[in-house]
Design an enzyme around this catalytic site. Structure first.
Site, PDB file in Angstrom:
ATOM      1  N   PHE A   8       0.664  -1.731  -0.209  1.00 29.05           N
ATOM      2  CA  PHE A   8       0.577   0.047   0.474  1.00 29.05           C
ATOM      3  C   PHE A   8       0.667   1.260  -0.076  1.00 29.05           C
ATOM      4  CE2 PHE A   8      -2.300  -3.230   3.214  1.00 29.05           C
ATOM      5  CZ  PHE A   8      -2.475  -3.622   1.596  1.00 29.05           C
ATOM      6  N   CYS A   9       2.096   1.561  -0.608  1.00 25.41           N
ATOM      7  CA  CYS A   9       2.679   2.028  -0.623  1.00 25.41           C
ATOM      8  C   CYS A   9       3.052   3.361   0.112  1.00 25.41           C
ATOM      9  CB  CYS A   9       2.112   3.638  -1.390  1.00 25.41           C
ATOM     10  SG  CYS A   9       1.859   3.258  -4.209  1.00 25.41           S
TER      11      CYS A   9
END
Length: 429
Positions: free
Chosen positions: A379-380
């Site tokens: 998720f970055c």
């Protein structure tokens, strides 16, 4: 948008209908969203679906599409008016102060990179290790990265201690910027933004808020929160036409060289290459032909959300979120990721891991067999997500947790049926 919702009563977590289910309840959501029949989108935190008001605003303007700030014809004048009206709608939606700049960018990442570009010389940036990459990577390499806090209160205390130490024996006028999120993109947990802002200002620092995940779910008022800068993304705010915004104090932005050099950013260009006088205000950092349609779409959504009953939207989402979290907790071998205590406030985002299953495999099965779209990965926010996966595994005594996680996120257009179909699919995995 489905306003006639019937829970799946055969599931243990659906035994009691939500108070807002059933026929006859008037619609409380003012914004419909577009979608594809048969496809359940539970990936709002990555990219929210398009709101009908955004699509309508773009469709209405398209026949008039022309240059902005660069023409005398009726088409150009109408487009310029629409672009500047969108700026005002965004400013109103975010509670901007009268002297704040509202600068259109591509997204939150672009907005925070712009702010990093505009930092005065010798600035120090303070942030937390739990931030999204967009609020970790743009800052100078000497930025102070505080440890992941265990609670909102711990975050406030850690910032206070760090700023006190940072100010010890240094020039009190040295620029310091605190950069924090409003709601985490991994867990959805809300951060104590107003309290962090008070601490920052007490130590003579400014504060920038990454509101990419907070603004779609809750009001963001710059003046009320006491923050100096706010960054948001249109594609997370139901306006998927490639725009974002940085809103905040103009002095640093006007003193910095343009983020991009070119037409629109320059007030005067002489015959010699060094004879340039740059514009002040938003134009200084909006060189080139602007993203008119993206700005208009975002402005339309901001106006519609600003006119909506945000309290009712919040209550609806929280009821749906509680149903989702309770359902996941009832599934054997599923563990939710969390940073703070499970009861802390959060927006409609839940990340989780499934024992003995790779997240990418589970996500693919949900998509192909059930028409359900969720996110899998880190998720970055790689450092944070890896840590939370390890902590979730430790709570459950798992020896070999999956390397990545799954994330389900909700918003306008999400229904009880969507949540229950996800839970049913996971129960039969």
């Amino acid at each position: 948008m489905n306003t006639t919702l019937t829970p799946v009563t055969t599931l243990p977590w659906a035994a009691e209908p939500l108070p807002w289910t059933g026929p006859g309840r008037p619609a409380t959501r003012p914004l419909d969203v577009l979608g594809v029949p048969g496809q359940i989108n539970l990936d709002y935190a990555a990219t929210a679906p398009c709101a009908s008001v955004a699509a309508d605003a773009v469709t209405e303007l398209l026949p008039w599409y022309a240059s902005v700030h660069r023409g005398a014809g009726q088409l150009s004048r109408r487009c310029t008016l629409a672009y500047e009206r969108a700026r005002e709608e965004v400013a109103d939606f975010l509670g901007a102060r009268a002297d704040d700049h509202v600068i259109f960018t591509r997204n939150t990442t672009d907005a925070l990179n712009l702010l990093a570009h505009a930092l005065p010389a010798a600035s120090t940036v303070v942030t937390f290790a739990s931030e999204h990459h967009a609020n970790l990577l743009p800052w100078p390499s000497a930025a102070v990265r505080l440890p992941v806090p265990a609670s909102p209160g711990a975050a406030v205390r850690a910032l206070d201690a760090a700023l006190r130490e940072l100010r010890r024996g240094t020039d009190p006028g040295r620029p310091v910027l605190v950069a924090v999120t409003g709601a985490g993109n991994v867990t959805g947990e809300r951060w104590p933004v107003a309290a962090l802002a008070r601490v920052a200002h007490r130590h003579g620092a400014r504060i920038a808020l990454d509101a990419a995940q907070l603004a779609p779910h809750a009001p963001v008022d710059i003046a009320a929160l006491g923050v100096d800068y706010v960054a948001v993304s249109g594609h997370k705010l139901y306006a998927p036409f490639g725009t974002g915004v940085l809103v905040g104090r103009g002095d640093w932005l006007d003193a910095a060289p343009p983020y991009l050099s070119g037409g629109g950013a320059s007030a005067y260009v002489g015959p010699a290459t060094h004879q340039v006088r740059w514009a002040t205000g938003p134009a200084r950092h909006e060189a080139g032909t602007p993203n008119l349609l993206g700005a208009v779409a975002l402005g339309a959504v901001c106006a519609a959300l600003g006119a909506a009953d945000r309290a009712a939207l919040h209550d609806d989402e929280q009821a749906l979120l509680a149903r989702l979290r309770a359902g996941l907790a009832a599934l054997p071998g599923v563990e939710e990721l969390r940073l703070f205590d499970a009861a802390e406030p959060r927006v409609g985002i839940v990340s989780f891991v499934v024992a003995g299953r790779e997240s990418a495999t589970v996500a693919a099965e949900l998509a192909t067999a059930h028409g359900i779209g969720v996110r899998d990965g880190l998720f970055c926010a790689h450092p944070l997500t890896r840590r939370l996966i390890a902590e979730a595994a430790a709570r459950r005594g798992w020896r070999n947790p999956p390397a990545t996680a799954l994330r389900a996120s909700i918003g306008l257009g999400s229904t009880v049926e969507h949540v229950d179909r996800l839970l049913t699919a996971l129960a039969g995995r």
